[in-house]
Design an enzyme around this catalytic site. Structure first.
Site, PDB file in Angstrom:
ATOM      1  CE  LYS A   1       9.098 -18.731 -26.619  1.00  0.00           C
ATOM      2  NZ  LYS A   1       8.621 -17.806 -25.477  1.00  0.00           N
TER       3      LYS A   1
ATOM      4  NE  ARG B   1       2.564 -19.807 -16.884  1.00  0.00           N
ATOM      5  CZ  ARG B   1       2.831 -18.538 -16.644  1.00  0.00           C
ATOM      6  NH1 ARG B   1       1.840 -17.655 -16.101  1.00  0.00           N
ATOM      7  NH2 ARG B   1       3.863 -17.953 -17.166  1.00  0.00           N
TER       8      ARG B   1
HETATM    9  N1  BES Z   1       9.951 -21.349 -22.352  1.00  0.00           N
HETATM   10  C1  BES Z   1       9.538 -19.941 -21.945  1.00  0.00           C
HETATM   11  C2  BES Z   1      10.535 -19.350 -20.965  1.00  0.00           C
HETATM   12  C3  BES Z   1      11.974 -18.965 -21.474  1.00  0.00           C
HETATM   13  C4  BES Z   1      12.329 -17.880 -22.054  1.00  0.00           C
HETATM   14  C5  BES Z   1      12.920 -19.961 -20.940  1.00  0.00           C
HETATM   15  C6  BES Z   1      13.548 -17.497 -22.249  1.00  0.00           C
HETATM   16  C7  BES Z   1      14.131 -19.806 -21.441  1.00  0.00           C
HETATM   17  C8  BES Z   1      14.398 -18.444 -21.836  1.00  0.00           C
HETATM   18  C9  BES Z   1       8.182 -19.879 -21.501  1.00  0.00           C
HETATM   19  O1  BES Z   1       7.222 -21.065 -21.995  1.00  0.00           O
HETATM   20  C10 BES Z   1       7.484 -18.377 -22.022  1.00  0.00           C
HETATM   21  O2  BES Z   1       7.541 -18.472 -23.099  1.00  0.00           O
HETATM   22  N2  BES Z   1       7.141 -17.649 -21.107  1.00  0.00           N
HETATM   23  C11 BES Z   1       6.520 -16.702 -21.088  1.00  0.00           C
HETATM   24  C12 BES Z   1       5.646 -16.302 -20.227  1.00  0.00           C
HETATM   25  C13 BES Z   1       4.513 -15.121 -20.611  1.00  0.00           C
HETATM   26  C14 BES Z   1       3.818 -15.285 -21.835  1.00  0.00           C
HETATM   27  C15 BES Z   1       3.821 -14.848 -19.387  1.00  0.00           C
HETATM   28  C16 BES Z   1       7.789 -15.482 -20.982  1.00  0.00           C
HETATM   29  O3  BES Z   1       8.615 -15.684 -20.170  1.00  0.00           O
HETATM   30  O4  BES Z   1       7.884 -14.374 -21.592  1.00  0.00           O
HETATM   31 MN    MN Z   2       6.549 -20.270 -23.926  1.00  0.00          MN
END
Ligand code: BES
Ligand code: MN
Ligand code: ZN
Length: 497
Positions: free
Chosen positions: A274, A348
């Site tokens: 990230k 997931r």
């Molecule tokens: N934990 C994150 C989602 C999230 C984002 C929660 C912001 C709370 C605040 C999740 O694991 C994630 O990184 N999701 C990605 C999915 C994508 C890579 C398909 C996302 O939401 O960008």
């Molecule tokens: Mn994630």
């Protein structure tokens, strides 16, 4: 802060909170005080915009004739607006207004209201519950906080005729608040102290409430074939854990209700790292698991007459030399294989194995999972509703109703084959991402590939687990979202009365 419920007795110090109906109509305590002060309270109302509307307040330094230090008039609106949720909010808002005001004690006079939509005992309990929920703070790491920056209020007393009945009504609410506080504590805790094993240890504290707690380590999960969950944790120095909590409040033959939580104690994204700004928020990527644990505390604490299983998948998503790579293929417990195209779509993967394990072992009446699953749900729904995805209309209806009742609202989103197809993969049974469009839906479709016939709902709580603004009973920060909703779902429909 201590909250108690006692018989009425007008206090000689601190803040006194009295209810005022729309149009500036006093209740019994207000009438007495207005008379004792020669109409000073009515005069204060006349000289202000305060009309007794629901959510309005008027704070006055107590005039001569009144023993307390100040009087907070709290608008109730019309009699028919006087109900449980409104009183919780009133209590919470009153506490938030006064908490740093300098007063040490608050007395809330709970007088009868003709035509109110809640009986007076439960009404008093709701006021106490609201102040208690609002009093939550996470101060354990503040070692230099000065006295003047700490809340001044140390006691709240709700006064009502028939205090014993109100205390009885408060008991289960107090247990739910204990669950909410546990969730808020877990979600607030940083990832250097809260990691899979330490979080599993927190689950064990529920044993003293009669919850059975089992912990599966990596060796056990490897034997069970949980390659999806284990792949997420393999880049971390911390060992992954699966915790199973069971509360048996009903007969042995009643099928359990199952709640499953995503517990990513920190989500760096893994090798699909990230960006830096805001990454600290990913300490609360265990909010789904936190809610399940708090729910188990609430249900066991109030001795709910239901059989309930809570399962949480606890992992840390880190990018070390052993981390899983984009392009890796893992085999889940269900036997289905997954090509990992983005290591940041990890929740997931954790849930795939946790859900499969839960339905396989417990054959529950239904499964509800909670997860801070996608950033996309925040784009869709903001922070007001959690996203709800489900294969069962009745379960959705019940969740929606419970959500409106406790003000933890859900909004149903679609599932269908066209979205599901986005997960098809050329070299494995599925990919772990479905593309940029409809990101929350394709994430939910992924989970559905691990659901057999059982009624199931997935709640995407990425927008509701943490709040930047405070609400009357929810101070900003970790909200504890989901505990009250699911406790209400259980009490509305699944408990022997
Ligand atoms: N934990 C994150 C989602 C999230 C984002 C929660 C912001 C709370 C605040 C999740 O694991 C994630 O990184 N999701 C990605 C999915 C994508 C890579 C398909 C996302 O939401 O960008
Ligand atoms: Mn994630
Ligand atoms: Zn995540």
């Amino acid at each position: 802060m201590k909250t108690t419920i006692t018989e009425p007795k007008i206090p000689n110090s601190g803040a006194l909170v009295i209810g005022v109906l729309k149009g500036g109509v006093f209740l019994s305590t207000g009438k007495k005080l207005d008379k004792a002060s020669n109409g000073a309270l009515s005069k204060a109302i006349k000289g202000s915009r305060f009309m007794g509307g629901n959510g309005q307040f008027l704070d006055v330094i107590a005039p001569a004739g009144i023993g307390a230090d100040r009087v907070l008039m709290a608008g109730l609106g019309e009699a028919k607006e006087v109900k449980q949720g409104a009183l919780e909010n009133l209590g919470g808002a009153a506490l938030q207004r006064l908490s740093g005001s300098g007063v040490k004690s608050i007395t809330i006079a709970c007088d009868p209201v003709k035509g109110a939509k809640v009986d007076i005992g439960l009404g008093a309990a709701s006021l106490a519950y609201g102040t208690h929920l609002a009093s939550y703070r996470f101060d354990k790491y503040r070692t230099t906080l000065k006295a003047k920056d700490k809340p001044s209020v140390t006691t709240v007393t709700v006064q009502v005729k028939g205090a014993a009945a109100a205390r009885k009504a408060f008991k289960p609410l107090g247990a739910v608040a204990d669950g909410v506080f546990m969730t808020r504590n877990l979600v607030s805790e940083p990832a250097n102290t809260l990691y899979p094993e330490s979080m599993a240890k927190e689950c064990q504290t529920l044993r003293k409430l009669g919850v059975k707690v089992e912990i599966l380590n990596e060796a056990r999960m490897t034997k069970l074939g949980m390659g999806a969950l284990l792949g997420v944790g393999q880049g971390s120095r911390r060992e992954s854990q699966l915790v199973i909590m069971r509360w048996q409040g009903a007969g042995a033959r009643t099928k359990p209700l199952a709640f499953v939580g995503k517990g990513v104690t920190f989500d760096t994204g893994g090798i699909s790292l990230k960006p830096g700004p805001g990454m600290d928020m990913m300490k609360w990527d265990m909010g789904g698991a936190g809610a399940v644990i708090g729910l188990m505390k609430a249900l066991s604490g109030r001795k709910a007459k239901a059989n309930v299983v809570g399962v949480v998948g606890l992992v840390e998503n880190m990018p070390d030399g052993n981390a899983q790579r984009p392009g890796d293929i893992v085999t889940s417990m269900s036997g289905q294989t997954i090509e990992i195209l983005n290591t940041d779509a990890e929740g997931r993967l954790v849930l795939a194995d946790a859900l499969w394990y839960t339905q396989d072992r417990f054959k529950p009446q239904f499964m509800v999972n909670l997860a801070t699953l996608t950033g996309a749900i925040i784009i869709s729904l903001g922070h007001e509703h959690a996203g709800m995805f489900s294969n069962n209309d009745e379960l959705c209806q019940r969740l929606s109703e419970a959500g409106s009742e406790v003000d933890e609202k859900v909004w149903r989103m679609p599932l269908n084959d066209a979205y599901d197809k986005k997960l098809n993969c050329a070299i494995a049974d599925m990919k772990n991402i479905g593309g940029r469009d409809a990101g929350s839906i394709t994430a939910a479709q992924f989970l559905q590939r691990y659901i057999n016939k059982v009624p199931w709902a997935h709640l995407d709580i990425a927008g509701t687990a943490w709040a930047d603004d405070s609400k009357p009973t929810v101070p900003k920060g970790a909200t504890g979202w989901g505990v009250r909703l699911l406790d209400r779902l259980v009490s509305n429909h699944y408990e022997r009365k």
